[in-house]
Design a protein around this motif. Structure first.
Motif, PDB file in Angstrom:
ATOM      1  N   GLN A 121     -84.688  18.736 -36.315  1.00  8.47           N
ATOM      2  CA  GLN A 121     -83.677  19.774 -36.041  1.00  8.47           C
ATOM      3  C   GLN A 121     -83.173  19.672 -34.599  1.00  8.47           C
ATOM      4  O   GLN A 121     -83.226  20.631 -33.826  1.00  8.47           O
ATOM      5  N   LEU A 122     -82.715  18.487 -34.234  1.00  4.77           N
ATOM      6  CA  LEU A 122     -82.285  18.250 -32.860  1.00  4.77           C
ATOM      7  C   LEU A 122     -80.885  18.806 -32.618  1.00  4.77           C
ATOM      8  O   LEU A 122     -80.145  19.091 -33.554  1.00  4.77           O
ATOM      9  N   GLN A 128     -74.779  21.476 -41.200  1.00  7.09           N
ATOM     10  CA  GLN A 128     -74.768  22.075 -42.534  1.00  7.09           C
ATOM     11  C   GLN A 128     -73.469  21.717 -43.252  1.00  7.09           C
ATOM     12  O   GLN A 128     -72.456  21.492 -42.614  1.00  7.09           O
ATOM     13  N   THR A 168     -67.304  24.810 -49.971  1.00  3.87           N
ATOM     14  CA  THR A 168     -68.152  25.958 -50.271  1.00  3.87           C
ATOM     15  C   THR A 168     -69.290  25.462 -51.155  1.00  3.87           C
ATOM     16  O   THR A 168     -69.211  24.369 -51.732  1.00  3.87           O
ATOM     17  N   GLU A 218     -78.553  37.721 -48.635  1.00  2.32           N
ATOM     18  CA  GLU A 218     -79.597  37.556 -47.617  1.00  2.32           C
ATOM     19  C   GLU A 218     -80.304  36.201 -47.711  1.00  2.32           C
ATOM     20  O   GLU A 218     -81.525  36.141 -47.901  1.00  2.32           O
ATOM     21  N   GLY A 257     -77.582  25.633 -45.813  1.00  4.68           N
ATOM     22  CA  GLY A 257     -78.089  26.728 -44.991  1.00  4.68           C
ATOM     23  C   GLY A 257     -78.778  27.846 -45.756  1.00  4.68           C
ATOM     24  O   GLY A 257     -79.129  28.858 -45.169  1.00  4.68           O
ATOM     25  N   GLU A 310     -81.922  29.627 -47.926  1.00  3.08           N
ATOM     26  CA  GLU A 310     -83.378  29.514 -47.860  1.00  3.08           C
ATOM     27  C   GLU A 310     -84.026  29.549 -49.238  1.00  3.08           C
ATOM     28  O   GLU A 310     -85.103  29.012 -49.426  1.00  3.08           O
TER      29      GLU A 310
END
Lengths: 180, 409
Positions: free
Chosen positions: B250-251, B280, B308, B342, B375, B377
Motif C-alpha cells: 500500500q505504497l 482503486q 462504476t 457502509e 475500495g 470491504e
C-alpha cells in the motif's frame, strides 16, 4: 449561485481554510487556493450527483486543489534545477522560519509538530489534518480521499510513526546544537 | 530526549490553533464570482506566439541555404556534378536490379512454401485466439464434467483468506506478456517455483532490486546501469510487474532509478523516475489459464476511465480481454443492481443453474477481489440461491480477500 456560496461558506469555510493552510503552510497561498476551490465547486455544481455528502465533495475538491499546487511546484522546481543545475539547493529555497503568528505564540511542542507536518508526505499530512486537527472519522476521511478505511488506517499509522521519528530527529538536532 | 506515544502526538495535533481566513466573505465572493463568470478564452494563448515562431523558422529555412550557397558557387557546381554522377550510377543499379529482385522473390516463395508446410515456432507457442478460447472452453467443460462426476474433489480457491504471513507477492507475465499475474509464494519456495507449471513466462523484472521503506510509504526500484528493454509489450510487463510486486505494501510512491541514480529508459514509456502505484478502480479480475496447464490464476485486467462497480461487473463478463484469459463470471449470470452501504456492496443477481460448485466459487472469488480493488470491504451476494457451500456463507456479507493466487509447489 450566491445562495449556494453562502451556504457552503457558513457551513464549511472555516474547516476548509484550516485544511488548506495546514497543507500549504502559507496564509496568502491558502487564501488563493480557497478561491480556486470555490471556483471549481461553482463550475462543477451541476455535476454533483449527491452520491457523497456536500462536505465530502467539497473537501475532496480542496485536496485535489492542494495536490495540483504541489505538482505545479514540483514541476517548476525540476525545471529550475535542470536549468541552473542547483541540485539540492532547490530544496532549500523554502523559508523554514516562516511561521504564522497563531503558531509563533504557542509552546515549543506545538511549534515542533507544526514544522514536522511539513516533512510528512502529502497523503500522510491530509490524513493527520482530517483526523486529528479537524476531528473527522475514519469513514469520513476515507470518503474524502476515495480510499478504503483500511488504507486510511495504514496511512494514519505510518504518519504517526513518521511524525514521531521527525520529532525525535528535531530534538536530537537541537540537543547537538545546544551541546556545541 | 522526550519519548512520545501516539496519544501525546494526537493531543498536540488537536491543540494546533485555529487559523482564520482574513479576507471577508464579500470580497471572497466577488473574486470567486468574477472568475466563474469570466468567459473562456476562445483562442489558445500559445497560438499567436506559436504561429510567429513557425513563420520565423520558415523564413530562416529559405534564406539560410541561399545565403550559404552565395558564399561559394563552386561548391554548388561540384555538388551538382556529384548529383549527376549519382543519378548515372543509380540508373546502372536499376538495370542490374531485376535479376536481384527475381532471385529474392524466388527465395521468398521457397521460404513461404516451407512456412506453409511447417508452422513456425511462434505459431506453436501462440495459437490463434479463437482456437485457444475454443480449446479453453472445451477443457473447462470437460473439467466441469469431471468435477460433477467427482463431487468429493477438493475445490480450488484462488485467494488467501486468512491474514497469514510469510508470503511474498511475485508477479509473472502471461505467456504472451499481455497480462501480469501476481502470485503468492511461501518465502522459502520462491527459488524453486516453476512458472512453466502455471503457464507463465519468466519474470520480467529479473536483476531488478526493490527497496521498500514502509515508514515513508515509498519504494525505490533499482535497475542495472545500461538497462535496455526491447518492445513496448515487455516495457509494459516490467512496469506492471513492479506495480503488482509492491501492491501489498500500500505504497504512496514508487521511484525507479539505475544503479547510478539516473532515470530508467523504459522504451516506449521514455525515461522514467517514478512508476504510479495501483489505484482503486483500475482493474477487474478474470481467469488466466494457459493451454495444456491445469492451473488457473486470477488475472488483473486493466480497465479505462475508473468505471462504476456495476460497470465493472459487466466488464468481468466480457470475453477477448487477452490470450488465455476468460471471464470468471458465467454468461448466464445477470447483475441486476448494486447498492452500497457502509463499505458493504450488495450485489443483486439472477442466474440459471450453476455448472458446478467450482464455477460458483471462482465467480464469487473473482467478484470479491474486484470489489476489493474498487475500495469495498465486504460483499453481500443476493439471489445466488445457494445458502452455504464449502467455503463461504452467502447469507452473510463476505470480507474481500487481501491477497490472490497463493501457489503451492
Amino acid at each position: 449561485m450566491r445562495t449556494f456560496f453562502d451556504e457552503l461558506y457558513e457551513n464549511y469555510h472555516h474547516d476548509l481554510f484550516q485544511f488548506l493552510i495546514y497543507m500549504v503552510k502559507d496564509r496568502s497561498l491558502a487564501e488563493d487556493l480557497v478561491q480556486d476551490v470555490y471556483v471549481r465547486v461553482m463550475k462543477s455544481y451541476d455535476s454533483f450527483n449527491g452520491k457523497s455528502s456536500e462536505k465530502t465533495w467539497l473537501f475532496s475538491i480542496a485536496r485535489h486543489v492542494a495536490i495540483d499546487y504541489f505538482r505545479k511546484q514540483k514541476r517548476k522546481r525540476n525545471r529550475f534545477m535542470e536549468f541552473f543545475d542547483w541540485t539540492e539547493k532547490g530544496e532549500q529555497i523554502k523559508d523554514q522560519n516562516k511561521m504564522p503568528e497563531e503558531i509563533a505564540v504557542q509552546n515549543d511542542e506545538i511549534q515542533q509538530v507544526y514544522q514536522a507536518l511539513d516533512k510528512c508526505t502529502v497523503d500522510q499530512r491530509s490524513v493527520l489534518i482530517f483526523r486529528f486537527i479537524q476531528g473527522m472519522s475514519i469513514k469520513e476521511t476515507a470518503e474524502i480521499l476515495s480510499w478504503s478505511e483500511s488504507k486510511v488506517k495504514t496511512t494514519q499509522h505510518r504518519a504517526m510513526k513518521a511524525l514521531k521519528m521527525i520529532l525525535e530527529e528535531m530534538e536530537e538536532g537541537r540537543g547537538d546544537r545546544e551541546e556545541a | 530526549m522526550k519519548k512520545r506515544n501516539d496519544e501525546d502526538i494526537k493531543k498536540v495535533l488537536g491543540e494546533l490553533p485555529s487559523m482564520d481566513d482574513r479576507q471577508s466573505k464579500e470580497m471572497l465572493y466577488q473574486k470567486v464570482s468574477s472568475r466563474v463568470n469570466t468567459p473562456k478564452r476562445k483562442v489558445a494563448p500559445w497560438l499567436f506566439p506559436g504561429l510567429a515562431t513557425i513563420a520565423v523558422l520558415l523564413v530562416l529555412a529559405v534564406f539560410i541555404p541561399v545565403f550559404f550557397s552565395n558564399n561559394g558557387m563552386l561548391t554548388v557546381e561540384e555538388s551538382a556534378d556529384r548529383a549527376n554522377e549519382n543519378a548515372e550510377s543509380s540508373s546502372a543499379t536499376e538495370e542490374t536490379a531485376p535479376s536481384l529482385d527475381s532471385s529474392t522473390s524466388e527465395s521468398e516463395k521457397e521460404s513461404a512454401e516451407i512456412k506453409e508446410a511447417e508452422p513456425s515456432s511462434e505459431d506453436k507457442d501462440l495459437p490463434p485466439e479463437e482456437n485457444v478460447e475454443e480449446s479453453q472452453e472445451k477443457e473447462e467443460e470437460s473439467k466441469l464434467e469431471e468435477t460433477q462426476e467427482e463431487p468429493e474433489a477438493e475445490l480450488e480457491s484462488l485467494v488467501l483468506r486468512s491474514d497469514e504471513g510469510g508470503y511474498d507477492t511475485v508477479s509473472y507475465p502471461g505467456k504472451n506478456a499481455e497480462v501480469i499475474l501476481p502470485t503468492l509464494q511461501k518465502q522459502q519456495d520462491v527459488d524453486t517455483f516453476s512458472p512453466e507449471r502455471y503457464g507463465l513466462a519468466e519474470r520480467a523484472v529479473e536483476g531488478i532490486e526493490y527497496e521498500v521503506d514502509e515508514t515513508k510509504g515509498s519504494a525505490v526500484v533499482t535497475f542495472p546501469d545500461g538497462f535496455t528493454v526491447s518492445g513496448s509489450a515487455w516495457a509494459s510487463a516490467i512496469v506492471e510487474s513492479i506495480r503488482w510486486d509492491l501492491e501489498n505494501f500500500q505504497l504512496e510512491e514508487i521511484f525507479v532509478q539505475t544503479e547510478s541514480g539516473n532515470p530508467v529508459n523504459l522504451g516506449s514509456y521514455g525515461e522514467m523516475s517514478e512508476v504510479p502505484v495501483i489505484q482503486q478502480r483500475e482493474y477487474i479480475f478474470q481467469l488466466y489459464q494457459y493451454e495444456g496447464s491445469s492451473e488457473r490464476l486470477l488475472a488483473p485486467i486493466s480497465v479505462d476511465g475508473s468505471p462504476t462497480f456495476q460497470d465493472a461487473l459487466s466488464l468481468m463478463k466480457e470475453k477477448g480481454r487477452g490470450l488465455f484469459v476468460s471471464p470468471a463470471v458465467p454468461e448466464h449470470v445477470q447483475f441486476t443492481s448494486t447498492t452500497v452501504d457502509e463499505g458493504i456492496v450488495n450485489i443483486n443477481l439472477q442466474h440459471e443453474s450453476w455448472a458446478s460448485e467450482q464455477q460458483l466459487l471462482t465467480m464469487v472469488e473473482a467478484i470479491l477481489v474486484t470489489a476489493g480493488q474498487f475500495g469495498f470491504e465486504k460483499v453481500k451476494f443476493n439471489g445466488v440461491n445457494v445458502r452455504e457451500f464449502s467455503t463461504y456463507d452467502l447469507e452473510e456479507p463476505i470480507d474481500v480477500p487481501d491477497r490472490i493466487n497463493p501457489v503451492v509447489e
